[in-house]
Design an enzyme around this catalytic site. Structure first.
Site, PDB file in Angstrom:
ATOM      1  N   HIS A 114       0.972  -1.294  -0.051  1.00 10.27           N
ATOM      2  CA  HIS A 114       0.029   0.076   0.106  1.00 10.27           C
ATOM      3  C   HIS A 114       0.949   1.282  -0.175  1.00 10.27           C
ATOM      4  CE1 HIS A 114      -2.607   2.867   1.726  1.00 10.27           C
ATOM      5  NE2 HIS A 114      -3.793   2.180   1.336  1.00 10.27           N
ATOM      6  N   ASP A 189       3.128  -4.380   8.339  1.00 10.89           N
ATOM      7  CA  ASP A 189       2.045  -3.597   8.016  1.00 10.89           C
ATOM      8  C   ASP A 189       0.726  -4.484   8.124  1.00 10.89           C
ATOM      9  OD1 ASP A 189      -0.326  -2.321   7.081  1.00 10.89           O
ATOM     10  OD2 ASP A 189       0.676  -1.747   5.181  1.00 10.89           O
ATOM     11  N   GLN A 192      -4.370  -4.804   7.288  1.00 12.67           N
ATOM     12  CA  GLN A 192      -5.484  -5.831   6.653  1.00 12.67           C
ATOM     13  C   GLN A 192      -5.221  -7.178   7.528  1.00 12.67           C
ATOM     14  OE1 GLN A 192      -7.904  -4.745   4.747  1.00 12.67           O
ATOM     15  NE2 GLN A 192      -7.012  -3.107   4.001  1.00 12.67           N
ATOM     16  N   LYS A 213     -10.528  -0.387  10.521  1.00 12.50           N
ATOM     17  CA  LYS A 213     -10.566  -1.454   9.561  1.00 12.50           C
ATOM     18  C   LYS A 213     -11.029  -2.678  10.589  1.00 12.50           C
ATOM     19  CE  LYS A 213      -7.177   0.193   6.372  1.00 12.50           C
ATOM     20  NZ  LYS A 213      -7.943   0.483   5.068  1.00 12.50           N
ATOM     21  N   CYS A 353      -4.750   2.488  -3.584  1.00 12.65           N
ATOM     22  CA  CYS A 353      -3.475   2.926  -3.217  1.00 12.65           C
ATOM     23  C   CYS A 353      -2.269   2.140  -3.425  1.00 12.65           C
ATOM     24  CB  CYS A 353      -3.492   3.137  -1.529  1.00 12.65           C
ATOM     25  SG  CYS A 353      -4.679   4.523  -1.246  1.00 12.65           S
TER      26      CYS A 353
HETATM   27  C1  LIG Z   1      -2.295  -2.640   3.619  1.00 11.99           C
HETATM   28  C2  LIG Z   1      -2.648  -1.325   4.172  1.00 11.99           C
HETATM   29  N1  LIG Z   1      -1.827  -0.416   4.612  1.00 11.99           N
HETATM   30  C3  LIG Z   1      -2.089   0.739   4.952  1.00 11.99           C
HETATM   31  C4  LIG Z   1      -3.358   1.322   4.948  1.00 11.99           C
HETATM   32  C5  LIG Z   1      -3.429   2.569   5.591  1.00 11.99           C
HETATM   33  O1  LIG Z   1      -4.357   2.511   6.558  1.00 11.99           O
HETATM   34  P1  LIG Z   1      -4.952   4.019   7.121  1.00 11.99           P
HETATM   35  O2  LIG Z   1      -5.714   4.676   5.817  1.00 11.99           O
HETATM   36  O3  LIG Z   1      -5.943   3.530   8.232  1.00 11.99           O
HETATM   37  O4  LIG Z   1      -3.733   4.651   7.649  1.00 11.99           O
HETATM   38  C6  LIG Z   1      -4.300   0.358   4.467  1.00 11.99           C
HETATM   39  C7  LIG Z   1      -5.650   0.806   4.225  1.00 11.99           C
HETATM   40  O5  LIG Z   1      -6.158   1.712   3.472  1.00 11.99           O
HETATM   41  C8  LIG Z   1      -3.918  -0.726   4.053  1.00 11.99           C
HETATM   42  O6  LIG Z   1      -4.804  -1.569   3.517  1.00 11.99           O
END
Ligand SMILES: Cc1ncc(COP(=O)(O)O)c(C=O)c1O
Lengths: 395, 145
Positions: A114, A189, A192, A213, A353
């Site tokens: 991401h 990370d 998910q 999430k 993203c």
């Molecule tokens: C794998 C992953 N990393 C990071 C993020 C970023 O999370 P957040 O938008 O809650 O900061 C997301 C969510 O969009 C994600 O799916």
């Protein structure tokens, strides 16, 4: 799995919500916990002598304990942030600021990441920190041994535990084990992974995740920092609430985890986060993962029968929770718009993203359906009907 | 959803798929834009002679809305003089903003007349027109073939 649907007021809207990788719906228990905090216990934390302030402090610290224990961490190892993105930005900058990451050090990432697990590391390139990438195949599948191969001589590996695009559950155990042998630090990370599987921080040095999430509110997340870094790591944000003694010229910091939490935190968010974790545990993370795997496998099976649908990701036992697809010759926007208006189905489209991964898949975007504990097999069937309808209409 | 039926009516879908408006014109003015978030892309080719659009075509990929809007644009501006092109542009802009506009000026594009109420698609709709706008500015600043 126990029936959870009655706990989720969003279902009064008659929507089929399949956008859980973006954010999840909230059960009454979480909404109530937040409302109750604001109704009866609201005050700023730490510095107060009065009753409400002590209650708020107590609730905030209990929330920390609760969220920490959910991933098998000690309370002091868990700091609250604003979400995964803020956790990773904090981590990358703090590691560099503390000299743990220095000029010439290598950070290993993958093509699956991401943007939030890419840009913070990219921003360190100006300090001479190098990035190495494990590539995925043309279906977006990561072979973990490719990551392991890159570990020699690296300082840190930062990798998603579950791809928000392909639904691949990465074998992080294998990567952690190899990293430990080679003395490479590990950040996962967990944006998910933590919502959808039982996770334990054992072997990890750092772990990031977001409350929103996993049934909790937006604006709060967590960063796990292994005990052995709590003293070495310098805070990235400084200011009120994280100090020991301050003069005009210099200051000393409070002990961790306060040291890392400058400013008034999202207290109600922490309370809601803890309520979300309580809720998930009352259902059981293994149960939830099993349920989602069944849904995604059902979706894959049914979509494979539609010759006009292209599927991405591993499509095998590694695949869970999320399915990315395209209807051949139809732009994802058109698919999502018709599904929404005609069938009340909420899916997400676009690059999710993850533009480098889209480039690898050779598409500008995909449709993505992502499941959670409240989704049902019947809802998946409606999605399949919807896809046929879209094809009929504009295919 | 009646407006959805309109948005994805046969007229719109067939414009989006019709090869007639697509292609590259050698030696024409060229301008390109894309919506990063969804990957819609339009490249517009316009050939001006004596202050008139002698020929026009586009290349692009994207959703039905963005591609149909581009095709209708090409059809509309062909043969028009620059003053007329300006009027078309102004009316399309009004449509986008939900203001009163002259239906006669926008041709088949009138099927998008309630686009201002579908904010999630207005970017798709306007993509080709933002390209034309930039091209128009270039032309009126004195750039020609
Ligand atoms: C794998 C992953 N990393 C990071 C993020 C970023 O999370 P957040 O938008 O809650 O900061 C997301 C969510 O969009 C994600 O799916």
């Amino acid at each position: 799995m126990k029936n959870v649907r009655e706990d989720f007021p969003y279902l009064e809207r008659k929507v089929i919500y399949l956008d859980n990788a973006a954010t999840t719906q909230k059960p009454n228990q979480v909404i109530e916990a937040i409302a109750n905090y604001y109704r009866r216990h609201n005050a700023n934390i730490h510095r107060g002598i009065h009753t409400l302030s002590m209650e708020a402090t107590d609730m905030y610290e209990k929330a920390r304990e609760r969220v920490a224990s959910f991933v098998g961490a000690k309370a002091k190892e868990l700091i609250f942030t604003y979400g995964t993105t803020s956790s990773i930005n904090f981590l990358a900058n703090a590691l560099r600021g503390s000299g743990i990451l220095r000029e010439g050090d290598v950070v290993v990432l993958t093509e699956l990441e991401h943007h939030s697990n890419l840009l913070p590391w990219q921003s360190l390139k100006r300090y001479g920190i190098e990035l190495r990438f494990a590539r995925v195949d043309e279906k977006g599948v990561l072979d973990e041994s490719k990551v392991v191969e890159l570990l020699s001589g690296a300082r840190l590996v930062s990798i998603t535990g579950l791809s928000n695009v392909t639904g691949q559950k990465v074998n992080i155990g294998m990567i952690i084990e190899a990293a430990k042998k080679k003395g490479v630090l590990v950040h996962i990370d967990g944006a998910q992974l933590v919502p959808h599987a039982k996770v334990n921080v054992e072997g990890m040095d750092f772990l990031s995740f977001s409350a929103h999430k996993m049934l909790g509110p937006t604006g709060i997340g967590a960063l796990y920092i292994s005990e052995r870094f709590l003293e070495k790591l310098e805070p990235f944000f400084v200011g009120g609430g994280m100090i020991d003694r301050v003069t005009l010229e210099s200051s000393t910091y409070a002990k961790p985890p306060e040291k890392f939490e400058a400013g008034t935190p999202n207290i109600a968010g922490a309370v809601g986060f803890a309520a979300a974790v309580d809720y998930l545990e009352s259902v059981g993370m293994e149960e939830i993962e099993k349920h989602e795997r069944e849904l995604v496998q059902h979706a894959i099976e049914e979509m494979k029968k539609l010759d006009f649908v292209e599927l991405y990701g591993p499509l095998d036992e590694r695949h869970t929770s999320i399915i990315s697809f395209n209807i051949k010759g139809i732009h994802p926007h058109d698919v999502a718009h018709i599904l929404d208006e005609e069938m009340g189905i909420a899916i997400r489209t676009g690059h999710h993203c993850a533009q480098p991964l889209m480039r690898k898949l050779g598409v500008s975007g995909t449709c993505r359906a992502s499941f959670y504990l409240y989704n049902t097999k019947e809802e998946v069937d409606v999605l399949i009907e919807g896809l046929k309808k879209v094809k009929e209409w504009i295919g | 959803m009646d407006w959805l039926k309109e948005l994805y009516s046969e007229v719109v879908v067939s414009y989006a798929k019709d090869p007639k408006y697509r292609g590259k014109i050698e030696g024409a003015l060229e301008e390109r834009d894309m919506n990063e978030s969804c990957g819609d892309e339009v490249t517009l080719y316009v050939k001006i002679e004596d202050d008139r659009v002698k020929d026009a075509a586009f290349e692009g990929v994207g959703c039905v809305v963005s591609q149909a809007s581009a095709a209708m644009l090409v059809k509309l501006i062909k043969g028009k003089n620059l003053q007329e092109v300006r009027e078309i542009l102004d009316n399309v802009k009004k449509m986008l903003k939900g203001e009163d506009f002259d239906e006669e000026k926008v041709g088949d594009l009138v099927v998008f007349s309630n686009i201002s109420e579908i904010p999630q698609r207005s970017k798709c709709f306007y993509l080709a027109w933002s390209v034309l706008e930039r091209l128009y500015d270039r032309i009126s600043q004195g750039g020609s073939n």
